[in-house]
Write a protein that holds these residues in place. Structure first.
Motif, PDB file in Angstrom:
ATOM      1  N   GLN A  16       0.825  -1.203   0.000  1.00 22.22           N
ATOM      2  CA  GLN A  16       0.000   0.000   0.000  1.00 22.22           C
ATOM      3  C   GLN A  16       0.859   1.252   0.000  1.00 22.22           C
ATOM      4  N   ALA A  17       1.959   1.218   0.763  1.00 21.53           N
ATOM      5  CA  ALA A  17       2.865   2.373   0.784  1.00 21.53           C
ATOM      6  C   ALA A  17       3.479   2.598  -0.600  1.00 21.53           C
ATOM      7  N   THR A  19       2.075   1.817  -3.531  1.00 20.41           N
ATOM      8  CA  THR A  19       1.040   2.401  -4.381  1.00 20.41           C
ATOM      9  C   THR A  19       0.779   3.858  -4.018  1.00 20.41           C
ATOM     10  N   ASP A  20       0.714   4.138  -2.728  1.00 20.16           N
ATOM     11  CA  ASP A  20       0.457   5.511  -2.291  1.00 20.16           C
ATOM     12  C   ASP A  20       1.551   6.459  -2.775  1.00 20.16           C
ATOM     13  N   THR A  24       0.787   9.726  -5.063  1.00 17.64           N
ATOM     14  CA  THR A  24       1.167  11.052  -4.570  1.00 17.64           C
ATOM     15  C   THR A  24       2.151  11.729  -5.513  1.00 17.64           C
ATOM     16  N   THR A  29      -5.354   9.315  -9.170  1.00 18.29           N
ATOM     17  CA  THR A  29      -6.171   8.475  -8.298  1.00 18.29           C
ATOM     18  C   THR A  29      -5.897   7.007  -8.573  1.00 18.29           C
ATOM     19  N   THR A  30      -6.368   6.166  -7.671  1.00 17.30           N
ATOM     20  CA  THR A  30      -6.202   4.725  -7.835  1.00 17.30           C
ATOM     21  C   THR A  30      -6.828   4.265  -9.147  1.00 17.30           C
TER      22      THR A  30
END
Length: 535
Positions: A16-17, A19-20, A24, A29-30
């Protein structure tokens, strides 16, 4: 796709980090993110207890043009370059001449492969044996001290790089993406896919053996031919144009396009070329010893509490010290979790090298600690550097007991200037074996003085590097070719048309990757020349 560089995340980050960080960085967006490919993954271990991973990624989104426009001028976010290798030529349907490739190490292998892929059906001449037979001879030398001068660490299919760490890193500029072509071919032949993106890719000896065989089969399938145990004893030159070769068995082969990829240890071939007045010069190289420590010591010094992390693997190092005398001492061919190996190719001489398997799980770390020397240290004709190498290797043979054992000494005793009488905690990995002695007699005095000055300095960067029980083994003399066979912009010898000096032996490479890349360049030059001559 979009190339995004310098994404920095903690060593223990989760998906998740990851992807984030992408969302960013790009400001998307996802839902707008479609695909992510890791192009490169390195690490920043300057603070060993807080290590970061550094990513370069190729990313596809549903709004690529908008993202690129938004980040225009940001060099870390740009259009992914075209990385597809493009052949410069195709062989004429009425090909009138087969090019020759002398030598089947990384340079000759890629030269032969690319020529075959372009349809030129190269004939490859290798003085040593096929890789599996060569491996038997090499291991036999290490176990039984029976050297085959034509089949050993230096000579045979795969070249000297086969018995090494299989490191694929290089410092050369590569705007045409030749390196990616090399890595792609290696992966297709069985190398781990991670070599396409890790910052310090390596393969290891055992994997290299099967890879080389698969690449050989690919060349043959496309019409190429490989001759093993075929040493070139003569080069035919008429009015400055190469016309062919004569093999040791007396066979003559005609060709006006010859790639010379002989490696850095074909001393008899260098002599033959010198006698034929092929232009060459003496060039700088380096000499020194192999140094061994426990791998755990290096891991702790480099990675601290992160030692043992599977992403980081066995730690390596790269060290350099500029001496008061003006000499430079540096680490070379560092092999994490590896062994020091016997690399002799001539009877009555001892040479060391380093080797690792892909796992890098042996007890010791080793590297060469070498001193740079240049032609002013060995004045004379262009082959004077070879004379110096032979002198040092013959002396090492005598110091080791005249049975291919290598002279060795504990670092503490070396620094104090006394002989070693017994081993300490670091157990030697060198086979056949070692003989403890005083290594101050193994190299010229200026080299000994430089290494004695450098090791304590290296200890400031790698705690424990100068520990008394670390082990030095001698001698390391084959760091690079002592000869440069000069070539022009057309890749041909400056005074022998049709001869293409290539790779490490000719002075144009310094490892598996750079040698393989040079092989591709040579193949392209030969192909263009053949097509131009055939009209």
């Amino acid at each position: 796709m979009i190339r995004v560089s310098n994404i920095k995340l903690p060593l223990d980050h989760d998906e998740q980090a990851f992807t984030d960080a992408i969302l960013t960085t790009l400001g998307i967006t996802t839902e707008q993110l479609t695909t992510v490919e890791i192009r490169r993954r390195g690490y920043d271990a300057r603070k060993k207890n807080t290590i970061f991973l550094i990513y370069t990624l190729d990313i596809d989104t549903t709004i690529n043009e908008a993202v690129l426009e938004k980040h225009a001028g940001n060099q870390s976010i740009r259009l992914t370059p075209d990385m597809t290798y493009k052949f410069v030529a195709q062989a004429p349907t009425d090909l009138q001449e087969r090019p020759l490739v002398i030598g089947f190490g990384p340079c000759g292998l890629l030269a032969g492969l690319v020529l075959a892929q372009m349809g030129y059906k190269p004939l490859i001449i290798e003085r040593g044996k096929a890789v599996r037979d060569r491996t038997k001879d090499t291991f036999g030398f290490w176990r039984e001290k029976k050297l085959n001068p034509e089949s050993n660490v230096q000579f045979g299919e795969g070249g000297a790089g086969t018995f090494s760490d299989g490191k694929l890193s290089t410092q050369i500029k590569d705007p045409k993406q030749y390196g990616r072509k090399v890595l792609t071919e290696f992966v297709e032949a069985g190398a781990p896919e991670e070599i396409m993106y890790v910052s310090k890719p390596h393969i290891g000896t055992f994997r290299l053996v099967s890879m080389v065989e698969k690449m050989r089969a690919k060349i043959i399938e496309m019409g190429g031919e490989i001759r093993f145990s075929a040493r070139v004893d003569d080069l035919h030159i008429e009015a400055g144009q190469v016309t062919g070769i004569t093999l040791a068995n007396g066979e003559t082969i005609k060709s006006k396009h010859i790639a010379l990829a002989i490696g850095h240890s074909a001393r008899d071939t260098f002599q033959m070329l010198f006698d034929k007045n092929v232009y060459m010069e003496a060039k700088p190289f380096s000499v020194g010893f192999r140094i061994e420590h426990e791998q755990s010591l290096i891991d702790q010094a480099r990675f601290g509490k992160n030692a043992g992390n599977p992403i980081l693997g066995a730690a390596d190092y790269k060290l350099v010290h500029h001496c008061k005398s003006g000499r430079s001492v540096y680490s070379f061919c560092m092999c994490p979790g590896g062994t020091v190996v016997a690399a002799s190719s001539e009877e009555g001489r001892v040479v060391t090298n380093g080797m690792s398997q892909y796992s890098r799980q042996e007890r010791n770390a080793n590297s060469a600690i070498v001193v740079g020397i240049d032609p002013a240290d060995y004045p004379g004709n262009p082959l004077a550097g070879i004379d110096l190498q032979r002198q040092l290797e013959s002396n090492a043979y005598l110091m080791g007991g005249e049975n291919y054992d290598a002279p060795a000494q504990k670092v503490g005793d070396f620094l104090k200037g006394g002989s070693s009488e017994a081993l300490g905690t670091v157990k030697p990995s060198f086979k056949p074996g070692i003989k403890l002695t005083d290594l101050s007699k193994a190299l010229p005095d200026f080299c000994i003085e430089a290494i004695r000055e450098a090791i304590p300095e290296f200890n400031k960067k790698i705690k424990g590097f100068a520990k008394d029980d670390a082990l030095l083994t001698g001698v390391e003399t084959r760091t690079s070719s002592p000869v440069s066979i000069k070539r022009g912009h057309d890749m041909q010898s400056i005074n022998t048309q049709g001869l293409y000096p290539a790779g490490e032996g000719a002075g144009y490479a310094g490892g598996i990757m750079s040698a393989a890349i040079d092989g591709i360049k040579i193949a392209e030059a030969i192909a263009l020349s053949i097509n131009e001559q055939q009209g």
